[in-house]
Design a protein around this motif. Structure first.
Motif, PDB file in Angstrom:
ATOM      1  N   VAL A 152       1.644   4.894   1.128  1.00  0.00           N
ATOM      2  CA  VAL A 152       0.477   5.393   2.609  1.00  0.00           C
ATOM      3  C   VAL A 152       1.309   6.779   2.278  1.00  0.00           C
ATOM      4  O   VAL A 152       1.505   7.527   3.726  1.00  0.00           O
ATOM      5  CB  VAL A 152       0.786   4.863   3.704  1.00  0.00           C
ATOM      6  CG1 VAL A 152      -0.197   3.140   3.717  1.00  0.00           C
ATOM      7  CG2 VAL A 152       2.002   4.162   4.083  1.00  0.00           C
ATOM      8  N   ARG A 162       0.921  -1.104  -0.229  1.00  0.00           N
ATOM      9  CA  ARG A 162      -0.069   0.150   0.236  1.00  0.00           C
ATOM     10  C   ARG A 162       1.027   1.198   0.073  1.00  0.00           C
ATOM     11  O   ARG A 162       1.747   0.899   0.450  1.00  0.00           O
ATOM     12  CB  ARG A 162      -1.244   0.207   1.516  1.00  0.00           C
ATOM     13  CG  ARG A 162      -2.112  -0.852   1.002  1.00  0.00           C
ATOM     14  CD  ARG A 162      -1.859  -2.249   1.744  1.00  0.00           C
ATOM     15  NE  ARG A 162      -1.577  -2.550   3.010  1.00  0.00           N
ATOM     16  CZ  ARG A 162      -0.843  -3.806   2.914  1.00  0.00           C
ATOM     17  NH1 ARG A 162      -1.180  -4.607   2.702  1.00  0.00           N
ATOM     18  NH2 ARG A 162      -0.320  -3.795   4.738  1.00  0.00           N
ATOM     19  N   THR A 183      -6.510   0.969   6.014  1.00  0.00           N
ATOM     20  CA  THR A 183      -4.859   0.467   5.410  1.00  0.00           C
ATOM     21  C   THR A 183      -4.924  -0.091   6.630  1.00  0.00           C
ATOM     22  O   THR A 183      -4.939  -0.391   8.045  1.00  0.00           O
ATOM     23  CB  THR A 183      -3.683   1.881   6.026  1.00  0.00           C
ATOM     24  OG1 THR A 183      -4.326   3.115   5.216  1.00  0.00           O
ATOM     25  CG2 THR A 183      -3.106   1.079   4.864  1.00  0.00           C
TER      26      THR A 183
END
Lengths: 445, 319
Positions: free
Chosen positions: A291, A289, A312
């Motif tokens: 982020v 991911r 998340t």
């Protein structure tokens, strides 16, 4: 590459240690990969390298293959790992070794086949520089401090803790007690110093300097034309400082979350992101991911809330090779020659180790350097022997402990002193060395 | 030779080899002069073996050109080639030396020589039969000889132990006679077909070269050099067929030596017959030059012949 004589032999005594060290690391990597490398192969390999010179990668490959490989089965692995060795060696010869070249008085390459023990000096020097309060503890040296262990967060040390982890894990949404994310001045200071050490990394280019570190003979010669060949003043030069970007690949698999203080990890990422010019942050476990935007928030608490809003997750299994591959495929712009890649992971790869090795080679060749921050390495007994860690190590500039701000300070100290292409890493951490040399260290009879 | 044993255990194996001043250009010229097609890896590795004075262990499939490498070095540098062909049961007396017992006996009977008299002993150079290893050590001249220890994997492991002393110090001790030490280190080429694993001790003393089957381009270049009488287009077809055959799971893959045999056979058969493309019948009738196992030959049925012919035609078309 360095200036060479007619046979392509580098004309600098100062690179000897770098070549030897790169070669030793290469031999280790070959052995870890299962290649049957004879005991004396390092010496023969060094002699072979000196014979063929350093100008031609193919010649060097053929020479080292002849010296290091003894079975046809090892040829393919050798060829696969040679690229990283050559990149590392070229980095030494192109960059830091130029300093040594300038300093080398006699310009001759010392015999490479002779024994040398370069590795301990750095750690000894570092140990001598340590402040009295800088050691880990007066008593037992610290083992892995985990956020899930009682007392770990308030600074108490635990004895003989063995980290527990789940190799696969089940992803869960990022949740941290925001109230516990108090300001941490030591961490801020440590990250400041780390960023400073990264930003002060010198590039290959020189710049004019009023009080530089070296004389600038070329400029002096040019100026002397105007004065009839007389050098009126000695101009000086210094290395340019290049802007450094950072890409962080943070392993948030369960095995890491079990041993690292989650608050510390998030604070570190937030502080780092706030202080470098450009950064990218990726969380990975079994998925990846991006982020980065969450850590653009003004505080760590805001960053956590942003992560929660984005749902998340963390706590899955560990697939480091897959993570790097995903970055390569989908976020390749995040890594370039000015980017320092920081991998925060325990190296307990649950995916394809060969794939990890391949992707790490890409990352190393693409980036300014790769630093591996390993929470498990805070244990002084730690050795990078897990398959994933061992496979990745050949592409890493330095492996460091990562459990609290003192580890960040140690990284910064080594970078300041030796640079990212220098001899840095866990083996040069004086705190580990102290563990074996302290007279009051308790050992079993 | 020396009259008394000498202590040379600490000898530096990197001392003068007689070849340590050989340049890469000279080596390439030697290969060129002997029509040996060597790629850069081979040149670099051989150059290192010459300069560092280390034996070169060459592994690869039979027919890959391992033995030829030693011959080429001897011819190219105008020095002697001394060959020790290894086989099961090879013993020290076959590799090092023997005493000429008949001659010794006759000398003693004729009262010309004795056993104990140091001035007239039958344990003298005159009665010594030098075998390949001793020949190499006692050879003189500006350029040392090339020692080819061929197919060392056929010899017993005990023989490897004997080789270790020779390859480490380039000397051998003869109890009745003394120590024989090479004035200049010979070039040592050791070949192995990998029928068994060699000892670590032997491998540690050698540089290693693995000879891969040649690429199409390299093999074509070899055929054109070694069989110049063969038309270039047919050479292309031959190499394409060989390369295609190597993709098959054969019991014994054809090496370069087989390709050359086949090329010479085709050249002979076509001496008066132009430069037309290879026909399936021509391939079938001469395939025995390439394939040396009955099982492999039996795999060449009509379908395979068609495949091979197509490969040949495709290669000719790409010329």
């Amino acid at each position: 590459m360095l200036p060479t004589d007619g046979d392509g032999v580098p004309d600098a005594a100062g690179i000897r240690d770098e070549v030897v060290e790169a070669l030793v690391m290469f031999v280790r990597a070959l052995r870890r990969a299962g290649v049957d490398v004879p005991a004396n192969a390092g010496v023969v390999g060094a002699q072979a390298l000196v014979e063929v010179g350093f100008d031609d990668e193919d010649r060097a490959r053929a020479a080292l293959r002849a010296a290091l490989v003894t079975r046809a089965e090892g040829v393919e692995t050798f060829d696969r790992l040679f690229g990283e060795f050559w990149r590392r060696l070229a980095a030494h010869l192109d960059g830091d070794a130029n300093d040594a070249l300038d300093d080398a008085p006699d310009g001759a390459l010392a015999p490479l086949g002779a024994e040398s023990a370069p590795s301990d000096e750095a750690a000894e020097t570092a140990a001598a520089e340590m402040e009295p309060g800088d050691d880990w503890n007066d008593g037992d040296l610290p083992l892995v401090r985990s956020a899930i262990e009682p007392g770990a967060s308030d600074g108490q040390e635990t004895d003989s803790t063995t980290a527990t982890y789940s190799p696969s894990g089940r992803p869960e949404t990022v949740t941290v007690d925001v109230g516990a994310l108090i300001d941490d001045d030591p961490l801020d200071a440590a990250v400041d110093r780390l960023v400073g050490s990264l930003a002060s990394l010198r590039g290959r280019r020189w710049r004019r300097a009023g009080s530089g570190e070296r004389a600038d003979p070329r400029r002096a010669l040019r100026q002397s034309v105007a004065t009839g060949g007389t050098v009126a003043s000695l101009p000086e030069r210094a290395r340019r400082e290049t802007a450094v970007q950072v890409a962080v690949l943070a392993d948030v698999s369960q095995s890491v979350l079990d041993v690292v203080d989650r608050g510390f990890l998030l604070r570190f990422l937030r502080t780092l992101t706030a202080r470098v010019r450009r950064s990218r942050v990726f969380f990975f476990d079994s998925d990846v991911r991006d982020v980065t935007t969450a850590f653009d928030e003004p505080t760590t608490a805001d960053a956590v809330r942003a992560l929660e809003r984005a749902e998340t997750s963390w706590g899955g299994g560990t697939r480091i090779g897959h993570a790097v591959e995903t970055v390569r495929r989908e976020h390749s712009e995040a890594i370039d020659r000015r980017t320092v890649a920081l991998i925060v992971s325990d190296g307990l790869e649950m995916g394809d180790v060969a794939g990890l090795e391949r992707e790490m080679t890409w990352l190393a060749s693409r980036s300014r350097g790769v630093l591996w921050l390993n929470p498990l390495a805070a244990n002084p007994e730690y050795e990078p022997t897990p398959a994933g860690m061992a496979a990745a190590l050949q592409a890493v500039n330095g492996l460091f402990a990562f459990i609290d701000s003192r580890d960040i300070l140690e990284i910064a100290r080594q970078l300041e002193q030796y640079g990212i292409g220098g001899r840095i890493g866990l083996e040069y951490d004086p705190r580990r060395r102290q563990k074996t040399t302290r007279p009051d260290t308790k050992t079993k009879p | 030779m020396t009259d008394e044993p000498s202590a040379t255990a600490g000898r530096d194996t990197t001392e003068s080899t007689g070849f340590d001043d050989v340049s890469e250009d000279e080596l390439r010229a030697a290969f060129e002069a002997t029509d040996y097609v060597a790629d850069d890896d081979i040149v670099t590795t051989v150059l290192l073996a010459l300069r560092l004075g280390r034996p070169l262990l060459v592994e690869g499939e039979p027919g890959a050109g391992k033995t030829e490498l030693a011959k080429v070095l001897a011819t190219g540098f105008d020095t002697e080639l001394i060959r020790l062909q290894c086989y099961e049961g090879l013993a020290a007396e076959n590799a090092l030396y023997e005493w000429n017992y008949t001659k010794q006996l006759l000398a003693v009977q004729a009262d010309e020589r004795g056993v104990d008299d140091p001035d007239a002993s039958v344990f003298d150079e005159e009665y010594l039969l030098e075998r390949p290893l001793l020949q190499v050590l006692s050879a003189g001249g500006d350029r040392p000889p090339v020692l080819l220890i061929d197919e060392v994997d056929r010899a017993d492991e005990e023989f490897e132990a004997l080789l270790l002393e020779v390859l480490s110090d380039f000397q051998v001790s003869i109890p009745e006679f003394g120590t024989v030490e090479a004035e200049t280190q010979p070039v040592v080429i050791i070949t192995s077909n990998r029928t068994r694993a060699l000892s670590d001790a032997l491998k540690r003393r050698c540089l290693f070269l693995h000879v891969e089957p040649p690429s199409f381009e390299k093999e074509k270049s070899i055929v054109e050099r070694k069989v110049p009488e063969l038309d270039g287009a047919i050479a292309t077809e031959l190499c394409a067929v060989t390369q295609r055959l190597r993709q098959e799971p054969l019991r014994k893959q054809p090496g370069v030596a087989e390709t050359l045999d086949w090329a010479r056979a085709i050249a002979q058969l076509r001496a008066d017959d132009g430069t037309g493309p290879l026909s399936p019948a021509e391939i079938e009738h001469t395939i025995g030059c390439l394939l040396k196992e009955v099982d492999d030959v039996e795999r060449i049925d009509e379908a395979m012949l068609e495949t091979l012919t197509e490969a040949a035609q495709r290669a000719r078309g790409n010329e």
